[in-house]
Design an enzyme around this catalytic site. Structure first.
Site, PDB file in Angstrom:
ATOM      1  N   ARG A 270       0.706  -1.148   0.051  1.00  0.00           N
ATOM      2  CA  ARG A 270       0.002   0.038  -0.085  1.00  0.00           C
ATOM      3  C   ARG A 270       0.870   1.199  -0.022  1.00  0.00           C
ATOM      4  NH1 ARG A 270      -4.486   0.237   4.161  1.00  0.00           N
ATOM      5  NH2 ARG A 270      -4.758   1.858   2.837  1.00  0.00           N
TER       6      ARG A 270
ATOM      7  N   ASP B  81      -2.890  -2.545   9.882  1.00  0.00           N
ATOM      8  CA  ASP B  81      -4.243  -3.433   9.708  1.00  0.00           C
ATOM      9  C   ASP B  81      -5.048  -2.928  10.976  1.00  0.00           C
ATOM     10  OD1 ASP B  81      -6.131  -5.464   8.709  1.00  0.00           O
ATOM     11  OD2 ASP B  81      -4.495  -5.736   7.332  1.00  0.00           O
TER      12      ASP B  81
ATOM     13  N   SER C 266      -4.013   2.922  12.153  1.00  0.00           N
ATOM     14  CA  SER C 266      -4.570   1.626  11.861  1.00  0.00           C
ATOM     15  C   SER C 266      -5.743   1.486  11.319  1.00  0.00           C
ATOM     16  CB  SER C 266      -4.660   1.026  13.263  1.00  0.00           C
ATOM     17  OG  SER C 266      -6.034   1.627  13.937  1.00  0.00           O
ATOM     18  N   HIS C 267      -6.371   0.349  11.188  1.00  0.00           N
ATOM     19  CA  HIS C 267      -7.526   0.236  10.335  1.00  0.00           C
ATOM     20  C   HIS C 267      -8.872   0.156  11.559  1.00  0.00           C
ATOM     21  CE1 HIS C 267      -5.753  -1.849   6.411  1.00  0.00           C
ATOM     22  NE2 HIS C 267      -5.227  -0.451   6.927  1.00  0.00           N
ATOM     23  N   GLY C 268      -8.614   0.625  12.670  1.00  0.00           N
ATOM     24  CA  GLY C 268      -9.631   0.495  13.618  1.00  0.00           C
ATOM     25  C   GLY C 268      -9.880  -0.671  14.329  1.00  0.00           C
TER      26      GLY C 268
END
Length: 475
Positions: free
Chosen positions: A196, A282, A304-306
């Protein structure tokens, strides 16, 4: 007179002998080992309640604060320093055998401690630390513990899917002031990994990489005080566990490190995650199927991705998740905030979720339920879905990234989301104009207070639900 004198002498001699026998008996009684302490009951799992937890300084107290020691024993007899078993701790030598031997010795005694001392940098290969063991086992990490540096150094005969595994244990503490270093960079750089970049580019993936720490089929687990960083894949994973307490840990890896979930739970019950910091590439915390009674408080996530529930229902599978509480938590600089994600075609349910007192800072998709989760472009529409109901969002405040609406309820065409409650939700743009069009599809719920941005798309009442979906759609 002579007769009386003789009787007196006999009486005196008898008294002396009797007193001596009593003294000897009492002296021997002093050396009797106390019974009932060799197998103390296992510690109870942390209690998960709706009230803020009072985490004790010692969650697993000894049932007797002053047990009698066995003859010849001392506290040091229960500490098994890996350097005494041959560990070098120079970051280069393979110390695997020393750790396995120290574990075997500590496992065989009550309150055994495997000690990796401060100042040592210990390299070990993929290892399963298995039980059953005697009660009170502690893995004390005060130094640095790390795996081989990347896939080229990884032994061919070792599993590439996991590194440290704790298996079939009851009452295990993994604690200390040390660091678990994952040496993840060379794994992240593999061509098969999703990359990414700043422009959102990605390549095919993922591919097999080791989870750093895995607890499997174990109960009454405590993880405390450690720094865990740079995992090749998931940092910590709990599979088939019960009674987990995670407190005061730090998890970190770069924002663009792929698939580096902080804490992942699967088929695990009665979990408390408190006072911890997670920044990674992530999900901060991910909760999979089979999880219930999860309490999360005092956690800071980001980047992060929560905090995610799911993904659930992949390949038309059944998924059941219930009784999840997230309170007094901050999420910052994250791609998602509070997320529920399910695949089309699954069955089961997600229910009794409470998100309360959450602070957001520059978060994309602050509140999201996505029942059309798909990692490919050709996912087909399905008529069945994991049912989502009884979800509360209370006192959710902060700022969002304006690239996406901060509130998004994309529920199944055939299985609506129901009983969603919104109260004191106030989300403002981090920068730019207010995005005032939250998205709702087939979502039923109520607003106890006005929200910012206004959310007028929730449907009132309840849908007509087919009998097959009541009450928990198989859970």
């Amino acid at each position: 007179m002579r007769i009386l004198s003789g009787i007196l002498v006999i009486y005196i001699i008898s008294g002396v002998l009797f007193g001596h026998l009593v003294y000897v008996a009492r002296g021997r009684a002093h050396y009797h080992k106390r019974r009932g302490l060799s197998n103390p009951p296992p510690p109870p799992p942390p209690v998960v309640t709706a009230d803020p937890p009072q985490v004790p300084s010692d969650p697993y107290p000894n049932p007797d604060p002053n047990p009698d020691p066995a003859p010849g024993s001392s506290d040091s007899d229960c500490i098994f320093d890996v350097t005494s078993f041959g560990a070098v701790g120079d970051g280069s030598c393979d110390d695997t055998a020393a750790f396995r031997d120290a574990w075997k010795a500590a496992c065989a005694v009550e309150s055994g401690v495997v000690l990796a001392p401060e100042g040592g940098v210990f390299k070990i290969t993929s290892t399963i630390f298995s039980g059953p063991c005697k009660p009170g086992l502690v893995f004390q990490l005060d130094g640095v513990l790390m795996p081989p540096d990347g896939p080229e150094e990884w032994p061919e005969t070792d599993s590439k899917s996991q590194w440290l595994v704790f298996y079939r244990l009851d009452g295990i503490t993994f604690a200390g002031k040390g660091t678990v270093e994952g040496n993840g960079q060379k794994w992240w750089d593999l061509p098969c990994k999703p990359h990414r970049g700043p422009d959102g580019s990605s390549s095919s993936g993922p591919c097999v990489s080791p989870t750093m720490i895995r607890f499997f089929m174990s109960k009454n687990i405590e993880v405390k005080g450690l720094r865990i960083q740079n995992s090749p894949m998931f940092h910590m994973k709990f599979d088939g566990c019960e009674g987990v307490l995670i407190n005061e840990i730090q998890i970190s890896s770069p924002k663009l490190s792929p698939n580096t979930d902080g804490i992942h739970l699967g088929n695990t019950r009665s979990v408390g995650i408190y006072n911890s910091l997670v920044s990674n590439g992530d999900d901060c915390i991910s909760i999979g199927t089979g999880c219930s009674d999860i309490d999360i408080q005092g956690v800071t996530c980001g980047p992060s991705h929560g905090i995610s529930i799911g993904s659930l229902g992949v390949h038309n599978s059944q998924a059941c998740v219930s009784n999840i509480t997230v309170r007094n938590t901050m999420i910052r600089d994250s791609d998602n905030g509070l997320r529920v994600k399910t695949w089309q075609g699954g069955t089961g349910s997600v229910s009794n979720l409470l998100f309360e007192n959450i602070q957001m800072e520059n978060v994309l998709n602050c509140i999201i339920v996505d029942q059309y989760y798909c990692q490919a472009k050709d996912c087909r529409n399905e008529t069945s879905a994991v049912r989502v109901f009884d979800v509360e969002y209370r006192n959710i405040k902060g700022t969002y990234d304006v690239r996406s609406p901060p509130i998004h309820f994309a529920c199944s065409d055939t299985v609506a989301c129901t009983n969603i409650t919104m109260s004191e939700v106030e989300l403002l743009p981090e920068e730019g104009e207010l995005v005032d069009d939250p998205f709702c599809w087939n979502a039923y719920g109520t607003q106890e207070t006005l929200t910012i941005p206004p959310i007028d798309c929730l449907l009132d009442g309840s849908p007509v639900v087919e009998e097959a979906y009541e009450p928990h759609y198989g859970c």
